[in-house]
Design a protein around this motif. Structure first.
Motif, mmCIF file in Angstrom:
data_model
loop_
_atom_site.group_PDB
_atom_site.id
_atom_site.type_symbol
_atom_site.label_atom_id
_atom_site.label_comp_id
_atom_site.label_asym_id
_atom_site.label_seq_id
_atom_site.Cartn_x
_atom_site.Cartn_y
_atom_site.Cartn_z
ATOM 1 N N ASP A 156 0.853 -1.187 0.000
ATOM 2 C CA ASP A 156 0.000 0.000 0.000
ATOM 3 C C ASP A 156 0.890 1.238 0.000
ATOM 4 O O ASP A 156 2.068 1.178 0.389
ATOM 5 C CB ASP A 156 -0.900 -0.001 1.235
ATOM 6 C CG ASP A 156 -1.951 -1.093 1.191
ATOM 7 O OD1 ASP A 156 -2.345 -1.467 0.076
ATOM 8 O OD2 ASP A 156 -2.345 -1.585 2.263
ATOM 9 N N SER A 201 0.160 8.819 -2.332
ATOM 10 C CA SER A 201 -0.873 7.786 -2.475
ATOM 11 C C SER A 201 -1.602 7.880 -3.810
ATOM 12 O O SER A 201 -2.093 6.872 -4.328
ATOM 13 C CB SER A 201 -1.875 7.874 -1.318
ATOM 14 O OG SER A 201 -2.535 9.128 -1.317
ATOM 15 N N TRP A 202 -1.641 9.079 -4.404
ATOM 16 C CA TRP A 202 -2.355 9.247 -5.673
ATOM 17 C C TRP A 202 -1.691 8.486 -6.815
ATOM 18 O O TRP A 202 -2.344 8.178 -7.811
ATOM 19 C CB TRP A 202 -2.480 10.737 -6.020
ATOM 20 C CG TRP A 202 -1.182 11.451 -6.253
ATOM 21 C CD1 TRP A 202 -0.360 12.000 -5.318
ATOM 22 C CD2 TRP A 202 -0.567 11.716 -7.524
ATOM 23 N NE1 TRP A 202 0.733 12.595 -5.912
ATOM 24 C CE2 TRP A 202 0.630 12.438 -7.270
ATOM 25 C CE3 TRP A 202 -0.908 11.429 -8.841
ATOM 26 C CZ2 TRP A 202 1.486 12.863 -8.277
ATOM 27 C CZ3 TRP A 202 -0.054 11.847 -9.864
ATOM 28 C CH2 TRP A 202 1.126 12.556 -9.571
ATOM 29 N N TRP A 215 -0.834 5.392 -6.812
ATOM 30 C CA TRP A 215 -1.461 4.071 -6.877
ATOM 31 C C TRP A 215 -2.873 4.161 -7.484
ATOM 32 O O TRP A 215 -3.340 3.178 -8.066
ATOM 33 C CB TRP A 215 -1.507 3.444 -5.494
ATOM 34 C CG TRP A 215 -0.238 2.760 -5.096
ATOM 35 C CD1 TRP A 215 0.023 1.429 -5.091
ATOM 36 C CD2 TRP A 215 0.973 3.392 -4.629
ATOM 37 N NE1 TRP A 215 1.309 1.168 -4.659
ATOM 38 C CE2 TRP A 215 1.919 2.363 -4.363
ATOM 39 C CE3 TRP A 215 1.364 4.707 -4.404
ATOM 40 C CZ2 TRP A 215 3.197 2.608 -3.893
ATOM 41 C CZ3 TRP A 215 2.640 4.955 -3.935
ATOM 42 C CH2 TRP A 215 3.546 3.927 -3.683
ATOM 43 N N ASP A 216 -3.498 5.308 -7.366
ATOM 44 C CA ASP A 216 -4.844 5.471 -7.943
ATOM 45 C C ASP A 216 -4.833 5.422 -9.467
ATOM 46 O O ASP A 216 -5.875 5.216 -10.091
ATOM 47 C CB ASP A 216 -5.449 6.823 -7.499
ATOM 48 C CG ASP A 216 -5.678 6.896 -5.997
ATOM 49 O OD1 ASP A 216 -5.823 5.827 -5.364
ATOM 50 O OD2 ASP A 216 -5.716 8.028 -5.474
ATOM 51 N N ARG A 251 -6.832 -1.335 -12.847
ATOM 52 C CA ARG A 251 -7.279 -2.387 -11.911
ATOM 53 C C ARG A 251 -7.920 -3.532 -12.672
ATOM 54 O O ARG A 251 -8.464 -3.361 -13.734
ATOM 55 C CB ARG A 251 -8.287 -1.806 -10.899
ATOM 56 C CG ARG A 251 -7.710 -0.660 -10.069
ATOM 57 C CD ARG A 251 -6.555 -1.101 -9.203
ATOM 58 N NE ARG A 251 -6.006 0.003 -8.406
ATOM 59 C CZ ARG A 251 -4.974 -0.123 -7.590
ATOM 60 N NH1 ARG A 251 -4.350 -1.293 -7.486
ATOM 61 N NH2 ARG A 251 -4.522 0.899 -6.908
#
Length: 381
Positions: A366, A373-374, A376-377, A381
């Motif tokens: 994570d 963190s953005w 990984w967005d 997927r």
């Protein structure tokens, strides 16, 4: 890799303290870096030409010794293996200058914890960078060298690239000013802060730009502005800075400059031992490398030749830097030129500070901090 450091801190060039031994025994876990290494074939010729250039500005003996130990061409030719030799020379000269400047002013020396003195000195230096025609404002020999680099850059690059190069120096020296300020207040930054400031302090924007300059490419704004490209650029820059932090931990311990080191920051945030913090730092970097690999594959599926070339350049920057950092004399040797002898750790130049792993230490990680963190967005997927 296990190493021990026994160094005489009275000659560190930083805060004046009584001579004492600092012993640090850490095992640096293997890092996962699934990128093939490459090195420009002119590395030895470029290295030989750095020395007379750097010696021509009247710098003190300690700085000249550090410059010779910097192996700037090894770093430059590893991160830009397809560069033009003339441009690589300019880049390597700048890298040598930047390494010694960093050791002389930012991580050691009388200004390392004095923002008032450091900031005013940096402003004068930046003035010489922007306006090399300006008369020499002080006795700072580093300014003379930077002014020479500025003149050469103007003769070799477009006006727009020179402007970006100057702007990226402001970014770098803002980051280094933050480190000096943190040190003056004995303040340890948070991980989120470090992921922002550390990239600035490591001159990541300059070096990414200079790789493109050396290899004669320029990623168009329509590509560089894409969020996915911004994210993978940021990931490469954090990996570059993070490998530096892992390799330089004991060196910065010796210099009393751990305020901006990823391992030390994780130790404080997790309230753990240096050994556990080192293992966590490697896990964080392996997780970001997983992201880099996945984003690179995702972007490459629809990338044109310009973006594909840029993605390769980011990969070469990561691997070339890592190969350099793990054996760099400035980290494997205390390099206290003011003392009678060099205090050298058992990890002598040529003996890696860490090895490479066949697989990452994490399966899927994570985001380690909100600041990134953005990234990984943006993964499919």
């Amino acid at each position: 890799m296990t190493f021990e450091l026994a160094a005489n801190l009275a000659h560190s060039g930083g805060l004046q303290v009584a001579a004492e031994a600092v012993e640090s025994t850490l095992v640096v876990p293997p890092l996962w870096c699934p990128i093939e290494p490459r090195v420009h074939p002119a590395v030895d010729r470029i290295e030989e030409r750095i020395r007379p250039w750097f010696a021509g500005f009247g710098l003190d003996r300690r700085s000249l010794m550090r410059g010779r130990a910097a192996r700037a061409a090894t770093w430059t030719c590893g991160v830009a293996p397809d560069g033009d030799e003339h441009r690589l020379q300019l880049f390597a000269d700048w890298v040598c200058w930047a390494f010694v400047f960093d050791d002389y002013f930012t991580d050691s020396g009388p200004m390392m914890a004095d923002p008032a003195a450091y900031n005013s000195m940096v402003c004068r230096m930046l003035a010489h960078l922007e306006h090399p025609e300006m008369a020499h404002l002080d006795g700072n020999r580093f300014s003379l060298a930077l002014r020479d680099l500025s003149v050469r850059m103007r003769a070799s690059a477009s006006a727009s690239l020179v402007e970006r190069w100057i702007a990226d120096h402001y970014r770098w020296l803002l980051g280094s000013a933050c480190s000096v300020s943190d040190r003056s207040a004995a303040r340890i930054r948070s991980l989120d802060e470090h992921l922002i400031v550390g990239v600035l302090d490591r001159a990541e924007h300059i070096t990414t730009l200079m790789i493109q300059f050396c290899e004669g490419t320029d990623l168009p704004p329509r590509e560089s502005a894409r969020p996915q490209v911004q994210a993978i650029t940021g990931a490469a820059q954090v990996l570059h800075a993070g490998y530096n932090d892992v390799a330089s931990y004991w060196h910065e311990c010796h210099q009393h400059s751990l305020e901006s080191n990823l391992v030390h920051i994780l130790q404080r945030e997790h309230r753990c031992s240096p050994q556990d913090a080192m293992a966590e730092a490697v896990a964080v970097l392996d997780g970001i490398m997983l992201l880099f690999v996945e984003l690179r594959e995702q972007l490459a599926r629809s990338a044109g030749p310009e973006l594909r070339r840029y993605l390769d350049q980011l990969a070469h920057k990561i691997r070339g830097n890592s190969d350099f950092q793990r054996t760099a004399p400035r980290y494997t040797t205390a390099l206290d030129i003011d003392s009678a002898t060099l205090h050298q750790a058992p990890a002598a130049p040529g003996v890696p500070l860490y090895e490479y792993a066949d697989k990452p230490s994490v399966v899927r990680r994570d985001p380690p901090a909100k600041a990134i963190s953005w990234w990984w967005d943006l993964l499919d997927r």
